[in-house]
Motif scaffolding. Sequence first.
Motif, PDB file in Angstrom:
ATOM      1  N   ALA A 230       0.831  -1.208   0.000  1.00 63.11           N
ATOM      2  CA  ALA A 230       0.000   0.000   0.000  1.00 63.11           C
ATOM      3  C   ALA A 230       0.865   1.258   0.000  1.00 63.11           C
ATOM      4  N   ARG A 231       1.961   1.246   0.752  1.00 58.27           N
ATOM      5  CA  ARG A 231       2.901   2.380   0.718  1.00 58.27           C
ATOM      6  C   ARG A 231       3.491   2.530  -0.679  1.00 58.27           C
ATOM      7  N   TYR A 232       3.899   1.435  -1.286  1.00 57.32           N
ATOM      8  CA  TYR A 232       4.482   1.445  -2.632  1.00 57.32           C
ATOM      9  C   TYR A 232       3.513   2.078  -3.634  1.00 57.32           C
ATOM     10  N   ILE A 233       2.262   1.682  -3.560  1.00 60.73           N
ATOM     11  CA  ILE A 233       1.257   2.220  -4.471  1.00 60.73           C
ATOM     12  C   ILE A 233       1.043   3.716  -4.229  1.00 60.73           C
ATOM     13  N   CYS A 234       0.885   4.095  -2.968  1.00 58.86           N
ATOM     14  CA  CYS A 234       0.655   5.514  -2.652  1.00 58.86           C
ATOM     15  C   CYS A 234       1.831   6.386  -3.083  1.00 58.86           C
ATOM     16  N   LYS A 235       3.036   5.909  -2.847  1.00 61.54           N
ATOM     17  CA  LYS A 235       4.213   6.701  -3.221  1.00 61.54           C
ATOM     18  C   LYS A 235       4.269   6.907  -4.733  1.00 61.54           C
ATOM     19  N   ASN A 236       3.925   5.876  -5.496  1.00 65.72           N
ATOM     20  CA  ASN A 236       3.938   5.996  -6.948  1.00 65.72           C
ATOM     21  C   ASN A 236       2.809   6.879  -7.457  1.00 65.72           C
ATOM     22  N   ILE A 237       1.657   6.858  -6.783  1.00 64.98           N
ATOM     23  CA  ILE A 237       0.556   7.743  -7.166  1.00 64.98           C
ATOM     24  C   ILE A 237       0.967   9.207  -6.995  1.00 64.98           C
ATOM     25  N   VAL A 238       1.592   9.529  -5.865  1.00 64.67           N
ATOM     26  CA  VAL A 238       2.024  10.904  -5.621  1.00 64.67           C
ATOM     27  C   VAL A 238       3.161  11.288  -6.570  1.00 64.67           C
TER      28      VAL A 238
ATOM     29  N   ALA B 265      15.447   5.041   2.050  1.00 67.03           N
ATOM     30  CA  ALA B 265      15.956   4.714   0.719  1.00 67.03           C
ATOM     31  C   ALA B 265      16.467   3.287   0.690  1.00 67.03           C
ATOM     32  N   GLY B 266      16.241   2.612  -0.431  1.00 67.66           N
ATOM     33  CA  GLY B 266      16.775   1.273  -0.627  1.00 67.66           C
ATOM     34  C   GLY B 266      15.804   0.150  -0.350  1.00 67.66           C
ATOM     35  N   LEU B 267      14.729   0.433   0.359  1.00 71.89           N
ATOM     36  CA  LEU B 267      13.738  -0.610   0.608  1.00 71.89           C
ATOM     37  C   LEU B 267      12.823  -0.746  -0.609  1.00 71.89           C
ATOM     38  N   PRO B 268      12.436  -1.960  -0.971  1.00 73.75           N
ATOM     39  CA  PRO B 268      11.725  -2.157  -2.251  1.00 73.75           C
ATOM     40  C   PRO B 268      10.400  -1.430  -2.349  1.00 73.75           C
ATOM     41  N   TRP B 269       9.711  -1.232  -1.232  1.00 76.36           N
ATOM     42  CA  TRP B 269       8.423  -0.536  -1.291  1.00 76.36           C
ATOM     43  C   TRP B 269       8.578   0.981  -1.371  1.00 76.36           C
ATOM     44  N   GLU B 270       9.833   1.459  -1.345  1.00 77.85           N
ATOM     45  CA  GLU B 270      10.078   2.897  -1.509  1.00 77.85           C
ATOM     46  C   GLU B 270      10.413   3.271  -2.946  1.00 77.85           C
ATOM     47  N   ARG B 271      10.446   2.298  -3.840  1.00 74.77           N
ATOM     48  CA  ARG B 271      10.704   2.597  -5.246  1.00 74.77           C
ATOM     49  C   ARG B 271       9.549   3.397  -5.847  1.00 74.77           C
ATOM     50  N   VAL B 272       9.864   4.206  -6.850  1.00 74.26           N
ATOM     51  CA  VAL B 272       8.828   4.919  -7.609  1.00 74.26           C
ATOM     52  C   VAL B 272       8.916   4.513  -9.082  1.00 74.26           C
ATOM     53  N   ASP B 273       9.161   3.231  -9.320  1.00 71.50           N
ATOM     54  CA  ASP B 273       9.366   2.721 -10.667  1.00 71.50           C
ATOM     55  C   ASP B 273       8.077   2.586 -11.474  1.00 71.50           C
ATOM     56  N   ARG B 274       6.931   2.794 -10.839  1.00 67.04           N
ATOM     57  CA  ARG B 274       5.671   2.740 -11.585  1.00 67.04           C
ATOM     58  C   ARG B 274       5.114   4.131 -11.885  1.00 67.04           C
ATOM     59  N   ALA B 275       5.779   5.166 -11.388  1.00 64.66           N
ATOM     60  CA  ALA B 275       5.256   6.516 -11.527  1.00 64.66           C
ATOM     61  C   ALA B 275       5.129   6.954 -12.989  1.00 64.66           C
ATOM     62  N   ALA B 276       6.149   6.676 -13.783  1.00 72.29           N
ATOM     63  CA  ALA B 276       6.101   7.085 -15.191  1.00 72.29           C
ATOM     64  C   ALA B 276       4.934   6.445 -15.922  1.00 72.29           C
ATOM     65  N   ASP B 277       4.674   5.187 -15.616  1.00 69.38           N
ATOM     66  CA  ASP B 277       3.570   4.482 -16.262  1.00 69.38           C
ATOM     67  C   ASP B 277       2.218   5.029 -15.823  1.00 69.38           C
ATOM     68  N   LEU B 278       2.086   5.414 -14.564  1.00 70.06           N
ATOM     69  CA  LEU B 278       0.816   5.926 -14.065  1.00 70.06           C
ATOM     70  C   LEU B 278       0.468   7.307 -14.628  1.00 70.06           C
ATOM     71  N   LYS B 279       1.473   8.021 -15.094  1.00 65.86           N
ATOM     72  CA  LYS B 279       1.214   9.358 -15.641  1.00 65.86           C
ATOM     73  C   LYS B 279       0.299   9.341 -16.856  1.00 65.86           C
ATOM     74  N   LYS B 280       0.185   8.181 -17.503  1.00 66.30           N
ATOM     75  CA  LYS B 280      -0.675   8.092 -18.686  1.00 66.30           C
ATOM     76  C   LYS B 280      -2.124   8.415 -18.368  1.00 66.30           C
ATOM     77  N   TYR B 281      -2.506   8.234 -17.092  1.00 64.15           N
ATOM     78  CA  TYR B 281      -3.899   8.497 -16.733  1.00 64.15           C
ATOM     79  C   TYR B 281      -4.204   9.985 -16.580  1.00 64.15           C
ATOM     80  N   LEU B 282      -3.180  10.826 -16.685  1.00 64.32           N
ATOM     81  CA  LEU B 282      -3.389  12.266 -16.596  1.00 64.32           C
ATOM     82  C   LEU B 282      -3.681  12.887 -17.960  1.00 64.32           C
ATOM     83  N   LYS B 283      -3.521  12.102 -19.003  1.00 62.56           N
ATOM     84  CA  LYS B 283      -3.705  12.638 -20.358  1.00 62.56           C
ATOM     85  C   LYS B 283      -5.195  12.716 -20.719  1.00 62.56           C
TER      86      LYS B 283
END
Length: 386
Positions: free
Chosen positions: A283-291, A368-386
């Motif tokens: 849930a943290r991973y998802i929220c961080k990528n959404i923001v 930093a360094g923990l896997p749920w702190e990654r923002v590797d999905r952020a770029a992909d989620l930006k498509k929903y802003l178009k």
Amino acid sequence: MKKLFTSESVTEGHPDKLCDRISDAVVDEILAVDPNARCAVECCAAYDRLLIMGEVTTSAKVDYEAVARKTIKEIGYTFGSFSYDKCNIQVAVHNQSADIAMGVDSSVENKAGGDKEDLLGAGDQGMMFGYACRETEELMPLPVALSHKLAKRLAEVRQKGILPYLRPDGKTQVTVEYEGKTPVRVDTVVVSAQHDEKVSQSTLKEDIKKHVISVIPSALLDDKTKYFINPTGRFEIGGPEGDSGLTGRKIIVDTYGGRCAHGGGAFSGKDPTKVDRSAAYMARYICKNIVAAGLADEVELQVAYAIGVSRPVSVFIDTYDTGKLDDGKIADIVVKEFDLRPYSIIKTLNLRAPIYSQTAAYGHFGKAGLPWERVDRAADLKKYLK
């Protein structure tokens, strides 16, 4: 409109955190040998004794007492009745309940012909929460981030010999003043630090302000900031000698400092089939990528599970009116883009690795360094802003 919000943290030598650290050290010791192990390990510490208890199913051979004594020494209890080489340690660990194992090993969906992601059912019912906001670089609330920074610094100045009279136990607290949703200044700082019998209170207060509180950015401090350093006076007796400790009793310190809701489940001592831990990390991973993607400036996510069922029974989003899309739409995006079944969570975040001891103190999020702190999905989620 101005308002105040407060969060706290504790050092690794706090009796509850000591228990968390030992529980996670046991989990890491087991997972290093047997990544598929099941662990639910809790500790209770009081005065001169430690009880290690819980359920473990594993092929690994673990000397629980040795792990505990090593951890107690690393934290700094080399003195007094709870010294690593003197305390009395008892172990009461048995196999995981067959009823629970049955639900985890073969989910309801898997029995009905689901795919391999349905192999694992949730290890318990309950709801878990994630959160992220733009107040800090790590997308954490400022009050808890500063509290952790102070608590970690308390440990550093002791361990590095900068303030050699300090002992392992300690607590910190920071009150931040907001204008609307924007943090503008630190209103109050509280530090309680365990110390030896030789140091005077005047010296301790001067040193704490110089070497510990100085980690707070000066731009956030002003002549109206209030400081309370060891406000009750001397703090010589600490750790388990001063107060009993339990695994899982600092769940707000471990998460977001009270900024958002909490489902009540603790993290430390649990393997990743326990959704109390793994789903909260997801849930943290998802929220961080959404923001990070710009879908919202602040977001809270709730997921809920039924024991033995792999798919969550509900997904809820609250963006506190900061969402660029409707909250229901963002919830739909979460369900579409992220697999919230336990098997997939474990795979996505690589949660069978022995990574948990580092989470036991100073928060499970924002590091930093923990896997749920990654923002590797952020770029992909930006498509929903178009």
